[in-house]
Design a protein around this motif. Structure first.
Motif, PDB file in Angstrom:
ATOM      1  N   MET A   1       0.851  -1.183   0.000  1.00  0.00           N
ATOM      2  CA  MET A   1       0.000   0.000   0.000  1.00  0.00           C
ATOM      3  C   MET A   1       0.885   1.231   0.000  1.00  0.00           C
ATOM      4  O   MET A   1       2.069   1.162   0.300  1.00  0.00           O
ATOM      5  N   GLY A   2       0.285   2.339  -0.333  1.00  0.00           N
ATOM      6  CA  GLY A   2       1.079   3.561  -0.332  1.00  0.00           C
ATOM      7  C   GLY A   2       0.375   4.659  -1.084  1.00  0.00           C
ATOM      8  O   GLY A   2      -0.498   4.380  -1.898  1.00  0.00           O
ATOM      9  N   PRO A   3       0.756   5.878  -0.843  1.00  0.00           N
ATOM     10  CA  PRO A   3       0.113   7.003  -1.522  1.00  0.00           C
ATOM     11  C   PRO A   3       0.473   7.039  -3.015  1.00  0.00           C
ATOM     12  O   PRO A   3       1.382   6.337  -3.457  1.00  0.00           O
ATOM     13  N   ASN A   4      -0.225   7.886  -3.753  1.00  0.00           N
ATOM     14  CA  ASN A   4       0.082   8.076  -5.170  1.00  0.00           C
ATOM     15  C   ASN A   4       1.534   8.470  -5.347  1.00  0.00           C
ATOM     16  O   ASN A   4       2.053   9.278  -4.583  1.00  0.00           O
ATOM     17  N   GLY A   5       2.159   7.891  -6.350  1.00  0.00           N
ATOM     18  CA  GLY A   5       3.526   8.297  -6.669  1.00  0.00           C
ATOM     19  C   GLY A   5       4.581   7.708  -5.748  1.00  0.00           C
ATOM     20  O   GLY A   5       5.749   8.082  -5.829  1.00  0.00           O
TER      21      GLY A   5
ATOM     22  N   LYS B   1      -2.204  -7.806   8.674  1.00  0.00           N
ATOM     23  CA  LYS B   1      -3.399  -7.116   8.164  1.00  0.00           C
ATOM     24  C   LYS B   1      -3.852  -5.960   9.044  1.00  0.00           C
ATOM     25  O   LYS B   1      -4.541  -5.052   8.592  1.00  0.00           O
ATOM     26  N   GLU B   2      -3.451  -5.989  10.310  1.00  0.00           N
ATOM     27  CA  GLU B   2      -3.827  -4.886  11.208  1.00  0.00           C
ATOM     28  C   GLU B   2      -3.264  -3.559  10.710  1.00  0.00           C
ATOM     29  O   GLU B   2      -3.864  -2.514  10.900  1.00  0.00           O
ATOM     30  N   LEU B   3      -2.110  -3.642  10.063  1.00  0.00           N
ATOM     31  CA  LEU B   3      -1.470  -2.416   9.573  1.00  0.00           C
ATOM     32  C   LEU B   3      -2.362  -1.717   8.541  1.00  0.00           C
ATOM     33  O   LEU B   3      -2.455  -0.491   8.522  1.00  0.00           O
ATOM     34  N   ALA B   4      -3.049  -2.517   7.742  1.00  0.00           N
ATOM     35  CA  ALA B   4      -3.947  -1.945   6.742  1.00  0.00           C
ATOM     36  C   ALA B   4      -5.073  -1.171   7.416  1.00  0.00           C
ATOM     37  O   ALA B   4      -5.453  -0.088   6.991  1.00  0.00           O
TER      38      ALA B   4
ATOM     39  N   GLU C   1      -7.309   4.199   9.169  1.00  0.00           N
ATOM     40  CA  GLU C   1      -7.690   5.116  10.242  1.00  0.00           C
ATOM     41  C   GLU C   1      -6.837   6.387  10.212  1.00  0.00           C
ATOM     42  O   GLU C   1      -7.349   7.497  10.236  1.00  0.00           O
ATOM     43  N   LYS C   2      -5.544   6.209  10.112  1.00  0.00           N
ATOM     44  CA  LYS C   2      -4.634   7.361  10.247  1.00  0.00           C
ATOM     45  C   LYS C   2      -4.189   7.970   8.928  1.00  0.00           C
ATOM     46  O   LYS C   2      -3.689   9.095   8.908  1.00  0.00           O
ATOM     47  N   GLY C   3      -4.332   7.229   7.866  1.00  0.00           N
ATOM     48  CA  GLY C   3      -3.839   7.731   6.584  1.00  0.00           C
ATOM     49  C   GLY C   3      -2.333   7.565   6.489  1.00  0.00           C
ATOM     50  O   GLY C   3      -1.657   7.262   7.479  1.00  0.00           O
ATOM     51  N   TYR C   4      -1.812   7.752   5.242  1.00  0.00           N
ATOM     52  CA  TYR C   4      -0.369   7.589   5.054  1.00  0.00           C
ATOM     53  C   TYR C   4       0.408   8.669   5.798  1.00  0.00           C
ATOM     54  O   TYR C   4       1.507   8.460   6.276  1.00  0.00           O
ATOM     55  N   ALA C   5      -0.219   9.848   5.875  1.00  0.00           N
ATOM     56  CA  ALA C   5       0.430  10.946   6.584  1.00  0.00           C
ATOM     57  C   ALA C   5       0.704  10.534   8.033  1.00  0.00           C
ATOM     58  O   ALA C   5       1.777  10.797   8.576  1.00  0.00           O
ATOM     59  N   GLY C   6      -0.257   9.841   8.630  1.00  0.00           N
ATOM     60  CA  GLY C   6      -0.100   9.361  10.007  1.00  0.00           C
ATOM     61  C   GLY C   6       1.112   8.474  10.151  1.00  0.00           C
ATOM     62  O   GLY C   6       1.919   8.638  11.082  1.00  0.00           O
ATOM     63  N   ILE C   7       1.273   7.559   9.191  1.00  0.00           N
ATOM     64  CA  ILE C   7       2.423   6.649   9.221  1.00  0.00           C
ATOM     65  C   ILE C   7       3.704   7.461   9.099  1.00  0.00           C
ATOM     66  O   ILE C   7       4.672   7.272   9.821  1.00  0.00           O
ATOM     67  N   GLY C   8       3.669   8.429   8.206  1.00  0.00           N
ATOM     68  CA  GLY C   8       4.820   9.286   7.997  1.00  0.00           C
ATOM     69  C   GLY C   8       5.219   9.985   9.287  1.00  0.00           C
ATOM     70  O   GLY C   8       6.397  10.000   9.661  1.00  0.00           O
ATOM     71  N   GLU C   9       4.247  10.531   9.971  1.00  0.00           N
ATOM     72  CA  GLU C   9       4.527  11.227  11.243  1.00  0.00           C
ATOM     73  C   GLU C   9       5.172  10.296  12.254  1.00  0.00           C
ATOM     74  O   GLU C   9       6.174  10.624  12.868  1.00  0.00           O
ATOM     75  N   GLN C  10       4.549   9.129  12.388  1.00  0.00           N
ATOM     76  CA  GLN C  10       5.078   8.120  13.323  1.00  0.00           C
ATOM     77  C   GLN C  10       6.558   7.890  13.077  1.00  0.00           C
ATOM     78  O   GLN C  10       7.358   7.833  13.998  1.00  0.00           O
TER      79      GLN C  10
END
Lengths: 252, 478
Positions: free
Chosen positions: A33-37, A230-233, A238-247
């Motif tokens: 998974m991942g954002p566009n681009g 699968k929990e990561l999905a 819930e948090k969006g990719y931005a959330g992961i980025g922040e983490q």
């Protein structure tokens, strides 16, 4: 089965993949998974052998062979199948015709005789029934005039007939309504076994409700930033990719 | 594309061998004596000799057409031999009497004469250089009144028919190459289908050029009487030679009330090598007259050979409600050039014509569609549908379209569609991902592109055409 090590890929002069490492064992389902681009589709295209993508460093081995040395058709014959994000139309070429050529091409590679017409039709019709595809589609030109959903279903249908060992699904879920999604998911699930592996590339968690992956990887800016189950999905949902980025930023 | 051109061993032109047989060849050059000699060899009646000489004298006043979109060095018409024939003591009466060397030739070409005898459904006339060797199934067809023989034989056996119809569609002065052909033609096929008879098998002529420095000039004449039907096919091959060779044929079709003539061509003359050396110059005049009401003439051509192709199989739609059709696939690879198309001349009321052409250019090939649709002032409710598609493979080839439309009656309905596309890398990659080589992918895509034309061919020949297209395309992916 598939081992990707520190893969760097450029298109024209732009680096898209910046060191991807991923191991896929027989029978596993990996979702990317991942954002566009972020490089998701680039990864699938490189695995399939698209020439416009240049591998600058790193390695890919498939069943112990150096994949990067193989032509796209050799990769296909070795058992790699990619369901295209945008399936291509080929006017005047019947669906069955392409499929039979494809199947026999692989059989030839394996040193087998071409499949008899009767057997071929039998196999094909059986698979069509499972995917709720109308038989008239066999004689229609490849993807020509197909709706978005029909095209995606046709990809899964081809995958079922060709019985590959590694299935790469490039955003197969995008553009599907919920019923079509269910049919496609059933098609994938029915093929899962201890020998066949899947790479499912998707934007959304939606498909993963139906096809439960063993691993989920988050690709951001050409690197796998996080891997999990699968929990990561769900977390992403819930948090969006931005959330992961922040983490990640906080962690570093 | 991921296929290295180096890896693609250039597929040799499969039919490029030479048959070593004792030949009877006329000295090079063209003059009245040569024409008299040909005429004598063919045992022409006086009227035919006069006809030839008239054509020749008219030809002398004509110029080589300069308007086609082709370039080639000037042809020296005195550097060509106008007659070549294998030395045969007596015309073979049956297949068993044919020279084994010739028999082997046709085996190599995939036309085993023996098998043809057994292979029901196709009768063949075999033309080798300037002469017809044998025509199969002649007797069987004669039982229902069909005449199928070489034109030389027809001149002897059916002089009235030949005299009446030769030049009926393409007059001797029609154009430069037709005039030349009329002067020096040596053989070809003759078909006569009597009233109400549906020809029970495909008729075909297989043309082979073998001798060096010769030209082949054949005429084909097909007459379909009221309510009759015939499907006719011609195939052509020639050896590989460094010199260009000239082929200038004339084909005339005549269809009376409710008659149908379906004429298919698979043209695979030697195209020259990959640098454009050698190959056949193919200048052909083909035309049909739909004289009768509700008559129909349908041309289907697959043109993959020749260094130069110049031909416009046409229909003159004289009878009310008559139908003309032209289906064409023309492929130019390496340095081949084609300027081909059709003319549909609507004269009668409610006449309909359909034109579907597929031009494929690869390598340095240049492919031109040239067509004329003309609606005469009395052609009430005439209709035409034209679709001209071009496909480019690579970036050094060219596709050109010159459609001419002349409408002199306001009730006409005209439709014209044209497209040019480049073969898609996406399409090729998609097929490769399914396990096909780039070459096979191109062949599959091009065959798909041509499907609307191939479906007009008799089944066995459609298979042959697909295979031929694949072979002709080899080496086009790099």
């Amino acid at each position: 089965m598939l081992e990707i090590k520190d893969l760097h890929v450029k298109i024209e002069d732009k680096e898209i993949l910046k060191g991807v490492t991923l191991t896929i064992n027989p029978g596993e389902v990996h979702s990317i998974m991942g954002p566009n681009g972020s490089g998701k589709s680039t990864l699938s295209q490189v695995l399939a052998g698209r020439e416009s993508y240049k591998v600058t460093s790193g390695s890919i081995t498939f069943k112990g062979k150096n994949l990067l040395e193989l032509a796209p058709e050799q990769r296909a014959c070795e058992g790699i199948f990619m369901a295209f994000q945008y399936p291509v139309e080929i006017p005047g070429v019947a669906n069955t015709y392409l499929l039979r050529e494809a199947l026999n091409s692989r059989r030839k590679y394996q040193g087998l005789e071409p499949l008899k017409h009767v057997e071929f039709i039998k196999t094909v019709k059986e698979k069509m029934k499972n995917l709720k595809i109308d038989e008239s589609m066999l004689n229609r030109s490849v993807n020509e005039g197909f709706s978005g959903g029909e095209k995606k279903r046709n990809e899964i249908f081809q995958m079922q007939v060709l019985e590959p060992e590694l299935c790469i699904l490039d955003e197969t879920d995008s553009g599907l309504d919920i019923d079509a999604l269910q049919v496609v998911a059933d098609g994938i699930n029915s093929m899962r076994n201890s020998k066949r592996s899947f790479i499912i590339i998707t934007h959304y968690q939606r498909l993963l409700n139906y096809v439960v992956p063993d691993y989920v990887h988050v690709l951001i800016d050409g690197k796998i930033e996080k891997s999990g189950n699968k929990e990561l999905a769900l977390e992403l949902e819930e948090k969006g990719y931005a959330g992961i980025g922040e983490q990640l930023q906080t962690a570093s | 594309m991921s296929v290295d051109i180096e890896q693609l061993a250039e597929q040799e032109y499969k039919y490029g061998f030479v048959t070593d047989i004792e030949q009877d060849i006329a000295p090079k050059g063209l003059n009245e004596d040569v024409i008299r000699m040909i005429s004598e060899k063919k045992n022409d009646p006086q009227w035919l000799l006069d006809w030839r000489l008239k054509a020749y004298n008219h030809w002398l006043t004509m110029d080589v057409p300069k308007w086609p979109n082709i370039t080639y060095p000037e042809i020296d018409f005195n550097d060509i031999s106008y007659y070549a024939a294998p030395k045969i003591k007596e015309k073979p009466k049956s297949l068993d009497d044919i020279d084994p060397e010739l028999k082997e030739t046709y085996d190599k070409l995939g036309i085993p004469l023996e098998e043809q005898k057994v292979l029901a459904g196709v009768a063949v006339d075999i033309v080798f250089d300037s002469v017809s060797l044998i025509t199969t199934f002649k007797e069987k067809l004669a039982e229902i009144g069909i005449i199928f023989c070489s034109i030389s034989e027809a001149v002897q056996e059916h002089p009235d028919l030949v005299r009446k119809y030769m030049g009926y569609v393409v007059p001797t002065h029609d154009n430069f190459y037709a005039a030349l052909n009329s002067a020096v033609f040596t053989d070809g096929s003759f078909v006569y289908i009597p009233k109400g008879v549906r020809c029970p098998m495909e008729l075909s002529t297989y043309f082979r050029i073998n001798a060096e420095n010769t030209g082949q000039f054949e005429r084909t004449l097909i007459i379909a009487e009221q309510g009759s039907y015939v499907s006719y096919l011609e195939g052509c091959t020639a050896p590989k030679r460094d010199e260009n060779q000239l082929h200038a044929a004339v084909v005339e079709l005549i269809a009376y009330d409710d008659a149908t003539i379906k004429y298919s061509t698979i043209q695979n003359w030697y195209p020259g090598d990959k640098d454009g050396k050698g190959g056949i110059y193919n200048f052909v005049t083909k035309r049909g007259r739909c004289i009768g009401k509700r008559s129909r003439i349908s041309w289907t051509q697959v043109e993959t050979g020749s260094a130069i192709t110049w031909k416009y199989p046409s229909c003159i739609l004289e009878g009310d409600n008559s139908i003309g059709e032209f289906y064409s696939v023309a492929l130019t690879n390496n340095h081949q050039q084609a300027d081909t198309g059709t003319k549909m001349i609507h004269i009668g009321k409610n006449t309909t014509s359909t034109i579907i052409t597929k031009g494929i250019s690869a390598g340095f090939g240049q492919n031109t569609y040239r067509g004329l649709v003309q609606i005469g002032k009395n052609a009430e409710n005439a209709r035409n549908y034209s679709q001209c598609d071009s496909m480019l493979i690579g970036d050094k080839c060219g596709a050109h379209t010159f459609p001419y439309i002349e409408v002199n009656n306001s009730t006409a309905q005209m439709e014209h569609e044209a497209s040019t596309s480049k073969i898609g890398e996406d399409q090729i990659f998609y097929c490769q991902q399914r396990g096909l080589s780039a070459e096979d992918a191109v062949s599959l895509i091009v065959n798909g592109f041509c499907k609307d034309v191939f479906k007009e061919l008799p089944f066995e020949f459609a298979v042959e055409a697909e295979r031929l297209l694949s072979v002709s395309l080899e080496g086009s992916v790099g």
